[in-house]
Each structure stands twice: as C-alpha cells, then as structure tokens.
Enzyme design. Structure first.
Site, PDB file in Angstrom:
ATOM      1  N   GLU A   1      -0.183  -7.233  -0.790  1.00 40.28           N
ATOM      2  CA  GLU A   1      -1.086  -8.385  -0.731  1.00 40.28           C
ATOM      3  C   GLU A   1      -0.909  -9.302  -1.934  1.00 40.28           C
ATOM      4  OE1 GLU A   1      -2.343  -5.734   2.300  1.00 40.28           O
ATOM      5  OE2 GLU A   1      -1.983  -5.341   0.179  1.00 40.28           O
TER       6      GLU A   1
ATOM      7  N   HIS B   1     -12.301  -0.453   4.877  1.00 36.29           N
ATOM      8  CA  HIS B   1     -11.930  -1.401   5.928  1.00 36.29           C
ATOM      9  C   HIS B   1     -13.141  -2.132   6.507  1.00 36.29           C
ATOM     10  CE1 HIS B   1      -8.643   1.540   5.826  1.00 36.29           C
ATOM     11  NE2 HIS B   1      -7.857   0.589   6.287  1.00 36.29           N
TER      12      HIS B   1
END
Length: 323
Positions: free
Chosen positions: A60, A129
């Site tokens: 990321e 998540h």
C-alpha cells in the site's frame, strides 16, 4: 431514472471518466484481470488495457507513492486500497505528501488523486478488515473525505472526485455494495461538500452518513408513527462539511441526534456536536446526542452487530430528546 446497483455505480463512474479523460488511470491490488476483490473494476482491464488498469504489488505504501508521482506528472490516478484498515501502511504518502504538496509548492503542483477504499463492518472480517477510520482524515488540511450512502450519490460523487484537482479519500461501505437505487440515466455529477436532506421533518434533526443513513431512515419511519417527524440529513461529504445545511436544520428542529458506525470516542460526531454548540447553541432545546459504535476492537463474525447503533436505539434516543 433507472435502477442501479452500488457496485455498478462505482464501475460506471470509473468507466465514464476513463472514456472522458485519457489521463485517468487505475491502480490497485487485483483490480486488473481479476476485476477487483469485490468486482468493482470488472471489465475495465479488458476495455482499457494493462497500462490504464494496473495491478500493483502487495504494498500500500508503494501504491500510494506511485499514485502521488503520477498525479504530479499530470495523470489522474484512482487507486484502490482494498480495506480501509490497510490505509495505515500508506499514511505517510497520503497525509504528508499528497495532502501537502499543493501548499508547499505555492500552488504550482496539484495532486488530482482519488483513494477509493472499503470501510465499515458487514463483511464479518474482524479486527483488521472492518474499521471505520474516516475521522482521522478530516483532521488533515489538503484532503477531501467523501462517504456516499447510495448508488446515485456514489456515482455522481466519484465522478466529481476524479475531476477534482486535490486528493480525495472516497469511502465505500462494504455492506452497501449490493444496494440498488435510482440514478439518472444521463451524464451527471454531484458536488463535493453538499449534504442532502433525505427525509424532511420538524421535531428532530438526525445527521449521518454511509450505511447508517439507512438505519436512521428506518428509525425516522417508526418515529413518524409516534408523531415525531425527524429530518434526516445525509452528510455525503465529511470534508468539506456542509455547515449551512446542518445549522439551518438545527434552527428549525431544535433537537439533534448524530449517528455513525465509527467508535464514539473522538468520532466525527464530536466535531459536528462542537460545531453546533458554537453556532447554534441557543437554538437547542436539549443537549446534542450521539449514537455511535462501541469503543471496542471488532470481533470476527456476527458478534460485530452488537457494536453498532440500531433502529431501536435511534427511536429511544429520539423520544428522550423530543418528548
């Protein structure tokens, strides 16, 4: 007007903007041949090719840094951070580079970057998540934060975000991806920074965004049966915030309930409550109330449902405020 699925609203917005502007490029993990983990970029790789729909490594930080570089070079990158939780790895590039470059360059460099990410619960994904971290980014000058609740807004706001010359964090609630709703068939955009009154009322103002807008609307329907007419406002954009619409509603109803899925501690509801206290405290007939997620690590599975505000809680809190 036709029916549109939230997932395909995102897909259509990307498709239309890529057709309109050859400088729009997509980057993300598994967004190419796989069409995205949730199918949000399906068909775009085949249509635009690997140079405009680019699969990235599992990094990321590298993904965000590449996007900042592309924006500086004149492109309009739209990147996908698969889950909002993973954006923590890319904070340096987003917060200290993308958000500040226009300012430190004296306005000479723009960063037309969109960061799409999935936030909130509903996936039963547990602690890593399922988080709602939007309030973090409303504290960063130079960023814009958008959080739509329905397909029409998702498409119109994403198109506006892609055309914006500044970095935009665009949050999609994962449990809304299958939601269907009406949307115009013709070309349209929705301005960033403008809230929407989705239910008119006179006794109580309910402020929310994302998935919780739908929970609030259910609560408003039940409250109307009890003689309480709630005005529900979908903020749609957290930064910049539509202060005018909020204050006008507060002056009309004199009661305020703020609802969001993120934890109550330092949540965005606290910012709204402070704003109302500063600008409309003498219009209030009762203190501002907040309903928010519990200050807890998110468990795996159905247990996460106990963390978030419910229709019953909205009804009970509204009655306490108004009656």
């Amino acid at each position: 007007m036709g029916k549109l699925n939230f997932r395909w609203a995102i897909n259509q917005a990307l498709d239309e903007e890529m057709t309109r502007d050859a400088k729009v490029v997509l980057l993300g993990e598994d967004i190419g041949r796989a069409g995205g983990t949730f199918g949000l970029t399906r068909g775009l790789y085949e249509k635009y090719g690997e140079w405009r729909v680019k699969d990235s490594p599992l990094s990321e930080e590298g993904l965000m840094g590449t996007a900042v570089g592309l924006a500086i070079a004149g492109y309009r990158p739209v990147i996908e951070i698969m889950f909002m939780d993973f954006i923590t790895i890319a904070m340096e590039q987003l917060v200290n580079q993308a958000a500040k470059t226009n300012f430190v360059s004296g306005g000479k460099i723009t960063i037309p970057l969109v960061v799409r990410t999935l936030g909130g619960g509903g996936f039963r994904g547990g602690s890593h998540h399922s988080q709602s971290l939007e309030a973090w980014f409303t504290h960063v000058p130079g960023l814009k934060v958008v959080y739509p609740s329905n397909p029409e807004d998702a498409k119109g706001l994403l198109k506006s975000a892609i055309r914006d010359d500044h970095p935009v964090l665009f949050i999609e609630h994962k449990s809304l991806l299958s939601l269907k709703g009406e949307a115009p068939d013709e070309e349209y955009t929705i301005p960033i920074g403008k809230a929407k009154i989705v239910c008119k009322g006179e006794h109580l103002t309910i402020l929310s965004y994302g998935k919780m807008v739908h929970v609030c609307l259910e609560g408003a329907n039940e409250l109307e049966k009890k003689g309480i007419k709630a005005e529900v406002i979908d903020l749609r954009t957290l930064l910049p915030l539509d202060v005018e619409t909020i204050i006008q509603s507060v002056k009309k109803t004199n009661h305020v309930l703020i609802v969001h899925e993120a934890a109550k501690n330092s949540g965005f509801g606290a910012e709204i409550s402070a704003l109302i206290s500063e600008q409309a405290i003498y219009d209030l007939d009762a203190p501002v109330k907040r309903l928010a997620g519990l200050f807890s690590t998110i468990p795996v599975g159905n247990a996460e449902d106990f963390l978030y505000p419910t229709v019953l809680q909205i009804i009970q809190t509204a009655e306490e405020l108004v009656l």
